[in-house]
Design a protein around this motif. Sequence first.
Motif, PDB file in Angstrom:
ATOM      1  N   UNK A 143      81.246   5.140  49.532  1.00 43.01           N
ATOM      2  CA  UNK A 143      81.353   5.477  48.110  1.00 43.01           C
ATOM      3  C   UNK A 143      82.056   6.801  47.868  1.00 43.01           C
ATOM      4  N   UNK A 144      82.189   7.615  48.886  1.00 41.14           N
ATOM      5  CA  UNK A 144      82.896   8.881  48.722  1.00 41.14           C
ATOM      6  C   UNK A 144      84.368   8.635  48.430  1.00 41.14           C
ATOM      7  N   UNK A 145      84.933   9.550  47.669  1.00 38.88           N
ATOM      8  CA  UNK A 145      86.348   9.500  47.307  1.00 38.88           C
ATOM      9  C   UNK A 145      86.684   8.283  46.448  1.00 38.88           C
ATOM     10  N   UNK A 146      85.713   7.840  45.644  1.00 43.76           N
ATOM     11  CA  UNK A 146      85.937   6.750  44.703  1.00 43.76           C
ATOM     12  C   UNK A 146      85.467   7.176  43.320  1.00 43.76           C
ATOM     13  N   UNK A 147      86.083   6.576  42.301  1.00 43.19           N
ATOM     14  CA  UNK A 147      85.652   6.848  40.935  1.00 43.19           C
ATOM     15  C   UNK A 147      84.263   6.267  40.675  1.00 43.19           C
TER      16      UNK A 147
END
Length: 326
Positions: free
Chosen positions: A184-188
């Motif tokens: 989930x990191x680096x996602x809107x």
Amino acid sequence: MSIAQPTDAAAASGPAGGSTAGSTTGRRPRPGSGQPVSNNPGRHGRRHYGIHIFLTVLAIMWLIPLVWTIFTALRPKADTDKYGYFSFGGSFNFDNFSQAWTQGGFAQYAWNSALITIPSVILVLFFASMMAFAVSRVSWKFNVTLLIMFTAGNLLPPQVLAAPLFEMFKLLPLPYSVSDSGSLLNTYISVIAVDTAFQIGFVTFVLSNYMKALSPELTEAALVDGAGIWRQYWDIILPLCRPALAAMGTLEVIFVYNDFFWPLLFLQSGDRLPLTTAVNNLQGQFLSNYNLIAAGAMITAIPALVIYLALQRHFVAGLTLGSSKG
């Protein structure tokens, strides 16, 4: 020939109009007669005069930084270096704004802010309105308990959960077709989820109080006509909450748009950061152009200002409706 003496009643009445004028000088005017009832009519005027002075001073204190930022943004750096920041010499133009827009890549960052703000505000209003309907219009065992829990969640500082959320998002796997980091990191999605979770409690509290002011006969009549819970919420209560939804939508746009902490924590790619972080691109390695930074700061404030001015009438109506209901 005898002269008639005045009777006692005539003597008591005196000359025409004399007793009336004399008798009203010591009496208090009646309410609604147009005359001030207070014995000291200037007291209320002085009190309002002091309030006006206090509010004017506060407004000036709030406007001074904004006006000074606009003044600095309109001046070229060469004129500022020549005459100083506390001067009026030199020219004024919009070159700093165009340079900041190009150098800072504000077009891409503005699109990133839209991808974060619009879904977050829609989800917050949708889920908060559903929860507010459940705790205010439906009688069940845990409605007050849930409302207290949602309200108490606002008392927790969001920064306390920064480290746990970061680790949880890092360990939550996602297919690479959805996230190039595999998590989930680096996602809107991560920023939208956190913004929605932290804002939903405040909006639930406000909307539930607004829904409680609506007449209970509305849902009772709909229930008699055979309307289910969803239809009562969607077709009856929600349209009546448009002023409150507009007010909360305005606040949430400003809150989510101005959020700097969560995007900077979860978004590791610079090209995915929101507009509020674009000002950092205007910082020089050895020298900072404060005129350019002031222009970039004003550009970031324009979207929130436009949203507020566009929804100002609905915002004020949503805050004042129901204030006179007992």
